[in-house]
Structures are given as C-alpha cells and as structure tokens.
Scaffold this motif. Structure first.
Motif, short mmCIF file in Angstrom:
data_model
loop_
_atom_site.label_atom_id
_atom_site.label_comp_id
_atom_site.label_asym_id
_atom_site.label_seq_id
_atom_site.Cartn_x
_atom_site.Cartn_y
_atom_site.Cartn_z
N GLU A 83 -13.79 87.91 -31.83
CA GLU A 83 -14.83 87.05 -32.38
C GLU A 83 -15.97 87.83 -33.02
O GLU A 83 -16.75 87.28 -33.79
N TYR A 88 -12.11 87.65 -38.49
CA TYR A 88 -11.60 86.67 -37.55
C TYR A 88 -12.31 85.33 -37.73
O TYR A 88 -11.68 84.29 -37.82
N THR A 89 -13.62 85.36 -37.80
CA THR A 89 -14.38 84.12 -37.95
C THR A 89 -14.16 83.53 -39.34
O THR A 89 -14.08 82.32 -39.49
#
Length: 99
Positions: A83, A88-89
C-alpha cells in the motif's frame, strides 16, 4: 566507477538506449525500474549493491506502474507494505478493463 556497474548489466536490458549515455545517479529511476521488471538475478545484485535496498524502495514507491511480480518481490524483501507504493494504489483506483 559507474561505468563498471553499467557494463555488467545484461546486454538486452538497455538495448534500446546507448549504455555509454547512462549515468547511475541521473538515471537511477530508469535503471531501477528496468532491472526490477526485466532484469535477471545478476542484474538485481548489481543494482542492490550500488543503490542499496532503502534507496531502491524509495525510488520504486514513486513509480506509477510496476510489474505485479516486481512489486510483490520488492515488498517482500524490504518488508514494505504494498500500500505504500504508488503503483499499487494507482492500479487499484484505475482498474484495467482487460487484466
């Protein structure tokens, strides 16, 4: 000294650019990303030796895109939650139609 590292990378890794123009400091993001996504174990060891895990993780946190396997590997060896990586976000907020 930097040329020593650049010449040790796999030949295919930077086939689209002139290796003589690469600078390990100025082009660190490019080199790290390329090695994470396409490099062999020997390429990874060169990058790790030159930059260190901490710098690699800090650079990678800013990547908008990264191979999922590269992200999982880097997250696991550095014990950094996925995260914390922008890729990833970003992927979670903008899912692709065909994945």
């Amino acid at each position: 000294m930097m040329e020593k590292y650049i010449t040790q990378f796999s030949a295919y890794l930077f086939g689209d650019v002139n290796k003589d123009d690469l600078d390990m400091e100025k082009h660190s993001r490019y080199i790290i990303k390329r090695v994470l996504e396409y490099g062999m174990l020997q390429d990874w060891n060169i990058v790790k030796q030159y930059y260190g895990i901490t710098r690699i993780v800090e650079e990678a946190k800013g990547f908008r895109e990264m191979e999922p396997r590269a992200l999982a590997y880097l997250s696991a060896i550095s014990q950094t939650p996925k995260e914390q990586f922008k890729c990833y976000t970003y992927q979670r907020l903008n899912p692709q139609h065909w994945n």
